[in-house]
Design a protein around this motif. Structure first.
Motif, PDB file in Angstrom:
ATOM      1  N   GLY A  36       0.858  -1.181   0.000  1.00 31.11           N
ATOM      2  CA  GLY A  36       0.000   0.000   0.000  1.00 31.11           C
ATOM      3  C   GLY A  36       0.889   1.225   0.000  1.00 31.11           C
ATOM      4  N   TYR A  37       0.314   2.393  -0.271  1.00 30.99           N
ATOM      5  CA  TYR A  37       1.144   3.595  -0.190  1.00 30.99           C
ATOM      6  C   TYR A  37       0.322   4.782   0.283  1.00 30.99           C
ATOM      7  CZ  TYR A  37      -0.748   5.514  -4.553  1.00 30.99           C
ATOM      8  OH  TYR A  37      -1.567   6.027  -5.510  1.00 30.99           O
ATOM      9  N   ALA A  38       1.035   5.778   0.774  1.00 27.23           N
ATOM     10  CA  ALA A  38       0.410   7.009   1.240  1.00 27.23           C
ATOM     11  C   ALA A  38       1.072   8.180   0.541  1.00 27.23           C
ATOM     12  CB  ALA A  38       0.575   7.142   2.749  1.00 27.23           C
ATOM     13  N   ASP A  39       0.260   9.093   0.009  1.00 29.07           N
ATOM     14  CA  ASP A  39       0.856  10.299  -0.564  1.00 29.07           C
ATOM     15  C   ASP A  39       1.114  11.294   0.573  1.00 29.07           C
ATOM     16  OD1 ASP A  39      -1.505  11.699   0.002  1.00 29.07           O
ATOM     17  OD2 ASP A  39      -2.302  11.421  -2.020  1.00 29.07           O
ATOM     18  N   GLU A  40       1.632  12.471   0.232  1.00 24.66           N
ATOM     19  CA  GLU A  40       2.031  13.418   1.273  1.00 24.66           C
ATOM     20  C   GLU A  40       0.851  13.869   2.138  1.00 24.66           C
ATOM     21  OE1 GLU A  40       5.225  12.699   1.384  1.00 24.66           O
ATOM     22  OE2 GLU A  40       5.745  14.808   1.676  1.00 24.66           O
ATOM     23  N   GLU A  41      -0.300  14.063   1.487  1.00 16.66           N
ATOM     24  CA  GLU A  41      -1.460  14.534   2.229  1.00 16.66           C
ATOM     25  C   GLU A  41      -1.981  13.448   3.179  1.00 16.66           C
ATOM     26  OE1 GLU A  41      -3.849  17.015  -0.376  1.00 16.66           O
ATOM     27  OE2 GLU A  41      -5.597  16.237   0.720  1.00 16.66           O
ATOM     28  N   GLU A  42      -1.999  12.226   2.695  1.00 19.55           N
ATOM     29  CA  GLU A  42      -2.465  11.111   3.522  1.00 19.55           C
ATOM     30  C   GLU A  42      -1.533  10.887   4.717  1.00 19.55           C
ATOM     31  OE1 GLU A  42      -4.676   8.533  -0.009  1.00 19.55           O
ATOM     32  OE2 GLU A  42      -2.499   8.397   0.210  1.00 19.55           O
ATOM     33  N   THR A  43      -0.255  11.103   4.481  1.00 15.12           N
ATOM     34  CA  THR A  43       0.723  10.947   5.562  1.00 15.12           C
ATOM     35  C   THR A  43       0.479  11.991   6.655  1.00 15.12           C
ATOM     36  OG1 THR A  43       2.331  10.150   3.942  1.00 15.12           O
ATOM     37  CG2 THR A  43       3.202  10.865   6.068  1.00 15.12           C
ATOM     38  N   ALA A  44       0.318  13.246   6.234  1.00 15.57           N
ATOM     39  CA  ALA A  44       0.064  14.324   7.188  1.00 15.57           C
ATOM     40  C   ALA A  44      -1.260  14.091   7.918  1.00 15.57           C
ATOM     41  CB  ALA A  44       0.049  15.666   6.463  1.00 15.57           C
ATOM     42  N   ALA A  49      -2.641  11.255   8.605  1.00 13.73           N
ATOM     43  CA  ALA A  49      -2.496  10.168   9.583  1.00 13.73           C
ATOM     44  C   ALA A  49      -1.880  10.713  10.876  1.00 13.73           C
ATOM     45  CB  ALA A  49      -1.632   9.049   9.005  1.00 13.73           C
ATOM     46  N   ILE A  50      -0.928  11.629  10.751  1.00 12.98           N
ATOM     47  CA  ILE A  50      -0.307  12.234  11.937  1.00 12.98           C
ATOM     48  C   ILE A  50      -1.347  13.037  12.708  1.00 12.98           C
ATOM     49  CG2 ILE A  50       1.395  13.948  12.740  1.00 12.98           C
ATOM     50  CD1 ILE A  50       3.136  13.166  10.319  1.00 12.98           C
ATOM     51  N   ILE A 105       3.183  10.722  16.003  1.00 13.12           N
ATOM     52  CA  ILE A 105       4.079   9.792  15.298  1.00 13.12           C
ATOM     53  C   ILE A 105       4.842  10.542  14.204  1.00 13.12           C
ATOM     54  CG2 ILE A 105       2.785   7.667  15.766  1.00 13.12           C
ATOM     55  CD1 ILE A 105       1.437   7.957  13.027  1.00 13.12           C
ATOM     56  N   ASP A 106       5.904   9.941  13.734  1.00 10.12           N
ATOM     57  CA  ASP A 106       6.730  10.579  12.699  1.00 10.12           C
ATOM     58  C   ASP A 106       6.150  10.254  11.312  1.00 10.12           C
ATOM     59  OD1 ASP A 106       7.997   7.893  11.977  1.00 10.12           O
ATOM     60  OD2 ASP A 106       9.251   9.307  10.876  1.00 10.12           O
ATOM     61  N   VAL A 160       6.247  17.104  10.977  1.00 13.31           N
ATOM     62  CA  VAL A 160       5.233  16.743  11.979  1.00 13.31           C
ATOM     63  C   VAL A 160       4.451  17.990  12.400  1.00 13.31           C
ATOM     64  CG1 VAL A 160       4.907  15.903  14.342  1.00 13.31           C
ATOM     65  CG2 VAL A 160       6.467  14.706  12.807  1.00 13.31           C
ATOM     66  N   MET A 161       5.180  19.075  12.670  1.00 12.08           N
ATOM     67  CA  MET A 161       4.514  20.308  13.098  1.00 12.08           C
ATOM     68  C   MET A 161       3.612  20.846  11.989  1.00 12.08           C
ATOM     69  SD  MET A 161       5.275  21.013  16.226  1.00 12.08           S
ATOM     70  CE  MET A 161       5.559  22.690  16.787  1.00 12.08           C
ATOM     71  N   LYS A 162       4.083  20.713  10.761  1.00 16.32           N
ATOM     72  CA  LYS A 162       3.274  21.174   9.625  1.00 16.32           C
ATOM     73  C   LYS A 162       1.985  20.351   9.551  1.00 16.32           C
ATOM     74  CE  LYS A 162       3.618  21.810   4.659  1.00 16.32           C
ATOM     75  NZ  LYS A 162       4.201  21.026   3.576  1.00 16.32           N
ATOM     76  N   ALA A 163       2.124  19.038   9.715  1.00 17.82           N
ATOM     77  CA  ALA A 163       0.938  18.169   9.670  1.00 17.82           C
ATOM     78  C   ALA A 163      -0.045  18.549  10.762  1.00 17.82           C
ATOM     79  CB  ALA A 163       1.367  16.708   9.815  1.00 17.82           C
ATOM     80  N   LEU A 164       0.479  19.004  11.895  1.00 17.76           N
ATOM     81  CA  LEU A 164      -0.385  19.354  13.025  1.00 17.76           C
ATOM     82  C   LEU A 164      -0.898  20.795  12.913  1.00 17.76           C
ATOM     83  CD1 LEU A 164       1.609  17.677  15.952  1.00 17.76           C
ATOM     84  CD2 LEU A 164      -0.465  16.843  14.831  1.00 17.76           C
TER      85      LEU A 164
END
Ligand SMILES: *Cc1c(COP(=O)(O)O)cnc(C)c1O
Length: 496
Positions: free
Chosen positions: A373-381, A383-384, A395-396, A434-438
């Motif tokens: 499976g894979y996650a793009d940048e938006e999906e990764t952020a 998930a955080i 999480i990182d 991580v901070m950007k995702a949050l």
């Protein structure tokens, strides 16, 4: 049982574990694989009562069959102690319907420590056993985490030198700072103007250059590798999968079937291959969920049976997975081809010459345990952010890729098997992403950002980060990405 190691690319006579650890890569360019995967010789109940160090011994003794009990126990003692910030070594945190196996409590706060804290001890022990007089030169390409973990493991270890190449613009600010401030007279860190694959390709070519090898030998040096192609890295990684299984079993978290899934954020395919080996040793693994970022070569491979590196390379927020050639996949290809060096060699030749190969249907049929499976940048952020807002757990980005992929897998399959997600780095190592995702401010000096993240996550800034404050920059060399440029730097450092 005497386990030996043979190359994935030729039928040369198998060698001992010590020899394989010292050589790293076979002369024919192949990777060493065990002639047989040993079965665990203790019950899970027994292993469940043991400490991490004891489980490590019970797993590793089966693979390193030419190490004495005293030798192996001494290596384990030196590797997994107060250099970790928790006595449990790898704590497990339940959150968001999965179990996060925190593999980042070592000195460089990434899972690479799990293997690289012990590898120098295994190597020195192996060299002593072989009455090897030559100084060991570790040559490593890194996408960020391996480099620092290897430097931390080998710094000032007598009888060794270490050279690390990293992509100058392909690692995080904290990662680069960690590496260029590395102490130790035997350490050398070089940025290259290229990506990780360039670094890895260059290292492999330098490694197998016969003329250089001869000159090295004359000067009293011998190359070895700390990359995950070294069997001395793979074996210690099997330990935590066995350990995690026995802990879940003990707490009654596993269902009647007693099965487990492992979801692993994957780059070079070393970590997930260790989970596969844990399964072969007897851990009842239902699915191995291979999580990729936008560089989704492995996702495509598991879906179609075609491995194709001819594609655009993406720099992502999970740089340790920005890889188009997953070296350790070669070991899996060898195994599913019926432990055939001849077959594997053809695929690897195609990969080198055309950047592409397609496995047979019979081989594909043996991959049912794997699921990509894979996650793009938006999906990764996402998930955080989601895990933090639901559970207060940060999480990182690498771990977040696996969290997303597991979430999508569970939803689409309805699989209820308890799942362990390999949590491969501390969020502090990738604090800006991580901070950007949050949704927080990220435009701050990296060490200040760490303080902010600490407040949000409710955990102290790890020593690996706070210790960078005011640390002197000792390594400033940057070179081209060609093998010649890289080799010139190696020769300069070694005084050849
Ligand atoms: C190295 C690394 C990975 C990828 O592991 P492989 O064994 O190369 O597949 C994932 N996450 C982090 C944080 C890493 O350092």
């Amino acid at each position: 049982m005497d386990i030996r190691y043979r190359s994935t690319r030729s039928d040369a006579a198998p060698i001992t574990a010590s020899e394989a650890i010292l050589k790293g890569l076979s002369d024919d360019g192949g990777l060493y694989v065990p002639t047989q995967i040993p079965k665990l010789d203790k019950s899970f109940a027994e292993l469940g009562r043991e400490s991490y160090q004891e489980v490590a011994y019970d797993v590793m003794k089966l693979f390193l069959s030419d190490f004495t009990q005293e030798e192996l126990r001494a290596c384990i003692r030196a590797a997994y102690g107060s250099n970790f910030d928790t006595a449990q070594i790898v704590p497990i945190r339940k959150a968001g319907g999965a179990y996060y196996l925190e593999l980042f409590h070592g000195p460089t706060i990434a899972f690479k420590d799990m293997a690289l804290q012990i590898l120098p001890h295994l190597m020195i022990t192996a060299a002593r056993k072989k009455h090897e007089q030559k100084e060991i030169v570790i040559l490593t390409a890194t996408s960020g985490d391996t480099g620092k973990a290897a430097l931390a493991g080998f710094a000032d270890v007598p009888g060794t030198k270490i050279v690390v190449f990293y992509p100058k613009d392909g690692v995080s600010s904290i990662q680069e700072r960690q590496m260029v401030t590395q102490k130790g007279a035997n350490t050398c860190v070089i940025g290259i103007r290229g990506n990780f694959d360039d670094a890895q390709t260059g290292v492999k070519q330098i490694f197998t250059d016969p003329a250089l090898k001869a000159r090295m030998a004359q000067a009293g040096y011998q190359f070895s590798s700390a990359n995950s192609i070294n069997i001395g890295r793979l074996v210690p990684q099997i330990v935590y999968y066995v350990y995690a299984y026995t802990r879940l079993l003990q707490t009654g978290a596993l269902g009647d079937a007693g099965e487990i899934n492992f979801a692993v954020p994957t780059g070079n395919f070393g970590n997930i291959l260790a989970a596969y080996y844990a399964g072969k040793m007897g851990v009842p693994v239902h699915r191995l969920i291979c999580a990729s970022n936008t560089n989704k070569v492995l996702y495509d491979f598991f879906r179609t049976g075609e491995y194709n590196r001819n594609r655009e390379f993406h720099v992502t927020s999970s740089p340790s997975m920005d890889i188009l050639v997953s070296s350790n996949l070669e070991r899996l290809i060898y195994h599913i081809g019926g432990d055939s060096a001849a077959k594997n060699d053809v695929f690897m030749k195609d990969l080198r010459e055309k950047g592409d190969y397609v496995i047979t249907d019979a081989m594909r049929a043996q991959l049912t345990q794997f699921c990509g499976g894979y996650a793009d940048e938006e999906e990764t952020a996402d998930a955080i952010r989601t895990l933090y807002s639901n559970e207060g757990y940060v999480i990182d980005p690498h771990t977040a890729v696996a969290a997303h992929v597991y979430g999508a897998y569970a939803k689409s399959t309805g699989d209820k098997t308890p799942t362990v997600i390999a949590s491969t780095a501390s969020p502090f190592k990738f604090e800006s992403s991580v901070m950007k995702a949050l949704g927080r401010e990220t435009d701050l000096p990296d060490l200040e950002l760490a303080d902010r993240l600490s407040e949000i996550a409710g955990v102290p800034v790890p020593k690996a980060v706070s210790g960078l404050r005011g640390a002197e920059i000792r390594h400033k060399t940057v070179c081209g990405r060609s093998k010649e440029d890289m080799q010139a730097e190696v020769e300069k450092f070694l005084g050849l």
